[in-house]
Design an enzyme around this catalytic site. Sequence first.
Site, PDB file in Angstrom:
ATOM      1  N   GLU A   1      -5.144  -3.747  -1.774  1.00 25.41           N
ATOM      2  CA  GLU A   1      -6.572  -3.440  -1.786  1.00 25.41           C
ATOM      3  C   GLU A   1      -6.888  -2.154  -1.036  1.00 25.41           C
ATOM      4  OE1 GLU A   1      -5.771  -6.036   1.816  1.00 25.41           O
ATOM      5  OE2 GLU A   1      -5.053  -5.837  -0.262  1.00 25.41           O
TER       6      GLU A   1
ATOM      7  N   LYS B   1      -1.313  -7.706  -8.742  1.00 25.58           N
ATOM      8  CA  LYS B   1      -2.258  -7.719  -7.626  1.00 25.58           C
ATOM      9  C   LYS B   1      -1.807  -6.617  -6.669  1.00 25.58           C
ATOM     10  CE  LYS B   1      -3.238  -8.517  -3.888  1.00 25.58           C
ATOM     11  NZ  LYS B   1      -3.775  -7.586  -2.818  1.00 25.58           N
TER      12      LYS B   1
ATOM     13  N   CYS C   1       9.730   1.315   3.476  1.00 29.35           N
ATOM     14  CA  CYS C   1      10.674   0.295   3.946  1.00 29.35           C
ATOM     15  C   CYS C   1      12.084   0.824   4.046  1.00 29.35           C
ATOM     16  CB  CYS C   1      10.629  -0.932   3.034  1.00 29.35           C
ATOM     17  SG  CYS C   1      11.307  -0.645   1.385  1.00 29.35           S
TER      18      CYS C   1
ATOM     19  N   PHE D   1       0.809  -1.225   0.000  1.00 30.08           N
ATOM     20  CA  PHE D   1       0.000   0.000   0.000  1.00 30.08           C
ATOM     21  C   PHE D   1       0.834   1.263   0.000  1.00 30.08           C
ATOM     22  CE2 PHE D   1       0.645  -0.600   4.612  1.00 30.08           C
ATOM     23  CZ  PHE D   1       1.012   0.677   5.004  1.00 30.08           C
TER      24      PHE D   1
END
Length: 500
Positions: A177, A174, A282, A150
């Site tokens: 979400e 993918k 990160c 995200f």
Amino acid sequence: MTKIVNHWIGGKTVEGASGTHGPVTNPATGEVTTKVAFASVDEVDAAVAAAKEAFATWGQSSLAQRTSILFAFRALLDAHRDDIAELITAEHGKVHSDALGEVARGLEIVDLACGISVQLKGELSTQVASRVDVSSIRQPLGVVAGITPFNFPAMVPMWMFPIAIACGNTFVLKPSEKDPSASVRIAELLAEAGLPDGVFNVVHGDKVAVDRLLEHPDVRAVSFVGSTPIARYIHATASANGKRVQALGGAKNHMLVLPDADLDAAADAAVSAAYGSAGERCMAISAVVAVGSTGDELVEKIRERAEKIKIGPGDDPASEMGPLITKVHRDKVASYVEGAAAEGCEVVLDGTGHTVDGFEDGHWIGISLLDKVPTTAKAYQDEIFGPVLCVLRAETYEEALDLINASPFGNGTAIFTRDGGAARRFQLEVEAGMVGVNVPIPVPVGYHSFGGWKDSLFGDHHIYGNDGTHFYTRGKVVTTRWPDPADAPAGVDLGFPRNH
């Protein structure tokens, strides 16, 4: 009416058929603004099938065709960078300047993919034996998949798919979400640039979609960026199903500050690296190791700067830091600060009570600074992924190095010093994949590869750069012997003299 984000399969929008949707919130208001369709196994299979069909022709297409489409995509992406940044801010919450920076870093990898022909050049050795030549070539894998986090909904996918498709593969993405809209907008721009249907596909969803990609027999490779536990799972599961995997995990990035360092520069770097993008990256610096007598002065300089950071909605030009992605994540980040004192930390700044007038339901948290943090504290041991900076103390360089190398993570690290010899020792001795010397966030440029060591990377390949090209292709060696035309059988005249 609530916006619905659907899948992109075979070059067009495909409405979700599973009946399952996930909420997408505006982090600044806490309001659910969008629903995203979650893919069923059948829908994932449809995306993979579209990619497999497209590979039959895309994998045989010329480099000139592939790169010309990527050049067109790059122009469209550049023209629409503000639009994509607005989508990121609306769903992720980061300030607009951070969102624009994310798109710019993604563009850098598109630039690399536009020039992929240099990386795909083969090798040739002639006359390894009499009339024998040996060549090495690289060929695409087929259908490859990307599973992305995200925190960078545009940049991280662009670390993957431009190189993958430039190498001749087809791609199934993918995305997270939590902020799915940017990926669909990118798919639309790729189609506008002339990318053939099925070369790039987007399926949204949760573990159902992820697991199907990991086990699908037609998916040849999987790229992943996310937390360490999920990276470990992705690597183990995809590898068990015979796939090539690069799975980038979490981090606890340390910044070592030696006594000779410019403390003003070090404090500026620590603040930007720890609190930029609300710490949701990160490569954030989440632990500063102050050596010798530098600690007290450095902590005070960090505190002075951190207190001035303007926190507010990402679409407010005055905001320097936005909210966190979800309320659940906000509360988890706050828990590390709330429990810090009991674990022996000195709480210099506590941002857990921060709110923004007029946006009281947003996922807000302020700046937190913890000093004299023991290595046993959860705030040090875990990847917090929020605006919390831990300061640890060490008496010597050797003690600090041992502390850093004892961490299970090895993503990025930095040293601040004026001493070239110390910096050289550090870059050779520290156990991390990316090292900054007076650079707090050493994210490599596109033509060098990004990746960590230890629990920050599962798999042999780093992402983008030369490693990216190697990951998305496989090598083949061809050994060739041709008879000399002058040795043709009698009666066949190819016009070559016979007196050789």
